[in-house]
Design an enzyme around this catalytic site. Structure first.
Site, PDB file in Angstrom:
ATOM      1  N   ASP A  14       0.982  -1.105  -0.236  1.00  0.00           N
ATOM      2  CA  ASP A  14      -0.069  -0.560  -0.260  1.00  0.00           C
ATOM      3  C   ASP A  14       0.938   1.444  -0.137  1.00  0.00           C
ATOM      4  O   ASP A  14       0.187   1.899   0.921  1.00  0.00           O
ATOM      5  CB  ASP A  14      -1.283   0.016   1.475  1.00  0.00           C
ATOM      6  N   GLU A 174     -11.255   0.551  -3.114  1.00  0.00           N
ATOM      7  CA  GLU A 174     -10.050   0.588  -1.613  1.00  0.00           C
ATOM      8  C   GLU A 174      -9.016   2.042  -3.087  1.00  0.00           C
ATOM      9  O   GLU A 174     -10.097   2.313  -4.058  1.00  0.00           O
ATOM     10  CB  GLU A 174      -9.525   0.066  -1.581  1.00  0.00           C
TER      11      GLU A 174
HETATM   12  C1  6LW Z   1      -5.736  -2.023   2.257  1.00  0.00           C
HETATM   13  C2  6LW Z   1      -6.592  -2.012   0.926  1.00  0.00           C
HETATM   14  C3  6LW Z   1      -6.023  -3.051   0.539  1.00  0.00           C
HETATM   15  O1  6LW Z   1      -6.145  -1.394   3.453  1.00  0.00           O
HETATM   16  O2  6LW Z   1      -5.024  -4.146   1.539  1.00  0.00           O
HETATM   17  O3  6LW Z   1      -4.771  -3.546  -1.628  1.00  0.00           O
HETATM   18  C4  6LW Z   1      -5.731  -3.222   2.363  1.00  0.00           C
HETATM   19  N1  6LW Z   1      -5.784  -3.401  -0.970  1.00  0.00           N
HETATM   20  O4  6LW Z   1      -6.361  -0.931   0.106  1.00  0.00           O
HETATM   21  C5  6LW Z   1      -4.432  -4.003   3.137  1.00  0.00           C
HETATM   22  O5  6LW Z   1      -3.397  -3.716   2.539  1.00  0.00           O
END
Ligand code: 6LW
Length: 491
Positions: A14, A174
């Site tokens: 991330d 996300e």
């Molecule tokens: C993070 C989310 C994700 O918060 O995995 O790759 C979660 N995406 O965006 C935890 O790393």
């Protein structure tokens, strides 16, 4: 120059990046590990030097009893008006908060909490307003990328939270990041979940409140259809402009092992992919919307190899970390020796065993360390993914007798693979490649091979979770003190 991906290898998921005073700063998520949120500095977006962590005081983040892969999720770093801000989620307490500092090499503030849910928070400083953006649901229950305006001094909401984009239709919307560029407001996000279907999408608007129109070529970046190919899971990216004015996406991805039923044990790493704007203000990424192993980039910098990590050339406060809420009295750390005092908490527990570790940075390495032990218990080296998946080689003392042991812990099975009596000084060795870890002990009688553990079973696919393997030193047993010297891990 040509650079190779990943630009930061090992478990650094991330990534988020900001530019300040001609340098770039990157943060990554850290889950149950403490200190939280590793912080890197770079001049060229290709060579990164860890300068510490953001959450260095246990009062800044609650980690005491968080499960593995709970705790600190994806952070965002931004620089505005001489001040750095890092905003993140403690997924275990379901709280979004930010901290700030005016000195990137110094301490960060206490947390300021924001009353908006979801994960993957981000900030946009724009024309006197500060927007707080996350995923989740707005005040009326509408899902999507959710935004409110906040007072950056207090974290108080100045507007209701409003859903501003629902993504391009992929699951797990996300990682929203918004940028105000010449072409308007760009909202970039991830969809598909942080696995093999991961992707980056974006939308544009003339206003930070929308309406946002999705880019017709979404996903702008994904490796989900690239096969057979080692780099997978590309997603969760942040847009950055290099010193030559060219844009890139810094994203997470992982390197799979094997072609069929692939797996990965290093966690999610950091990849850099070039971005190209067209004259209508849209952008594409990579040669064909995918991330490759190697790119040409402006500049004459040279990408440094990982090299060797020792006690002398690392700093316990920079490259090393602990589990959850460590008992600091159990650690005596100096430039030439680490003395670890064991406790009743073991590597199989969801607690804070005496454990200090660095991320495994590449598939291949050789680790060597001398260990001596005072008192009943164990001291050794662990290849640690979680309390349910770790391989440990250690010196153990029971009833006055010393032996070297190899323990394999997998999914609740705790197996003693080897136990051999030792004589005199003991050193431990681990040789790793993408397939296996091989464990050796050396004492007055010479070197003995104790056995191996497959990388496959301490991988994300086998054990689950969001982390990657840590190469750690540990001690167990309330009366035991393990002294480690001559540590080296050579990549
Ligand atoms: C993070 C989310 C994700 O918060 O995995 O790759 C979660 N995406 O965006 C935890 O790393």
């Amino acid at each position: 120059m040509i650079y190779k991906n990943p630009v930061i290898s090992g478990f650094y998921p991330d990534p988020s990046v900001c530019e300040a005073n001609g340098k770039y700063y990157v943060v990554c998520s850290s889950f149950q590990y403490f200190p939280g949120v590793p912080l890197f500095e770079s001049e060229d977006l290709v060579n990164f030097r860890q300068i510490g962590y953001v959450l260095t005081r246990s009062s800044q983040v609650h980690l005491a009893d968080v499960p593995s892969s709970g705790g600190v999720f994806a952070p965002t770093i931004r620089f505005y008006n001489g001040r750095f801000y890092m905003v993140t989620t403690n997924d275990t307490t379901h709280q979004n908060f930010y901290v700030y500092t005016d000195d990137i090499y110094g301490e960060w503030s206490d947390p300021i909490f924001i009353d908006q849910g979801g994960i993957d928070p981000s900030l946009l400083f724009d024309e006197g307003h500060v927007y707080f953006i996350s995923n989740g649901a707005d005040d009326e229950g509408n899902g999507g990328v959710v935004q409110c305006e906040i007072d950056i001094e207090t974290g108080k909401k100045l507007t209701p939270s409003k859903s501003i984009w629902k993504g391009s239709g992929g699951r797990f919307l996300e990682s929203p990041h918004m940028y105000h560029l010449d072409g308007g407001y760009y909202l970039m996000a991830a969809e598909g979940g942080t696995e093999y279907g991961h992707m980056i999408t974006y939308a544009r608007s003339d206003s930070p409140w929308g309406p946002f129109t999705g880019y017709a070529g979404n996903p702008v970046l994904t490796n989900r259809n690239k096969a057979p190919y080692i780099i997978q899971g590309i997603g969760h990216g942040d847009l950055v402009r290099d010193r030559y004015g060219e844009y890139h996406i810094l994203s997470l991805g992982f390197r799979q092992i094997g072609e069929w039923e692939a797996y990965h044990n290093l966690g999610r790493e950091v990849f850099l992919t070039p971005v190209y704007f067209d004259d209508r203000g849209f952008f594409t990424a990579g040669r064909d919307g995918t991330t490759d192993e190697e790119y040409e980039m402006k500049g004459d910098h040279i990408q440094r190899p990982l090299g060797e990590f020792t006690f002398e050339n690392t700093d316990p406060g920079i490259e090393w970390c602990y589990m959850r809420r460590p008992e600091m009295d159990n650690y005596e750390l100096s430039r030439n020796a680490f003395v670890l005092h064991g406790s009743d908490v073991t590597l199989d527990d969801i607690g804070s065993p005496t454990f200090i570790a660095m991320r495994q940075r590449a598939f291949d390495f050789e680790l060597n360390v001398n260990v001596s032990l005072d008192g009943e218990g164990l001291g050794g080296v662990t290849m640690y993914l979680s309390e349910n998946a770790h391989y440990d080689i250690a010196l153990e003392e029971r009833e006055g007798a010393k032996r070297a042991v190899l323990r394999l812990a997998l999914g609740g099975i705790k197996h003693l693979q080897a136990a051999v009596p030792t004589e005199g000084d003991v050193s431990l060795k681990v040789i790793a490649d993408s397939h296996e870890y091989r464990f050796y002990v050396c004492d007055a009688k010479g070197e003995q091979y104790l056995g191996h553990g497959l990388t496959k079973y301490i991988s994300t696919e086998a054990d689950g979770g969001f982390t990657g393997v840590m190469t750690g030193l540990f001690a167990e047993g309330a009366g035991a003190a393990a002294t480690f010297t001559d540590f080296s891990i050579k990549y």
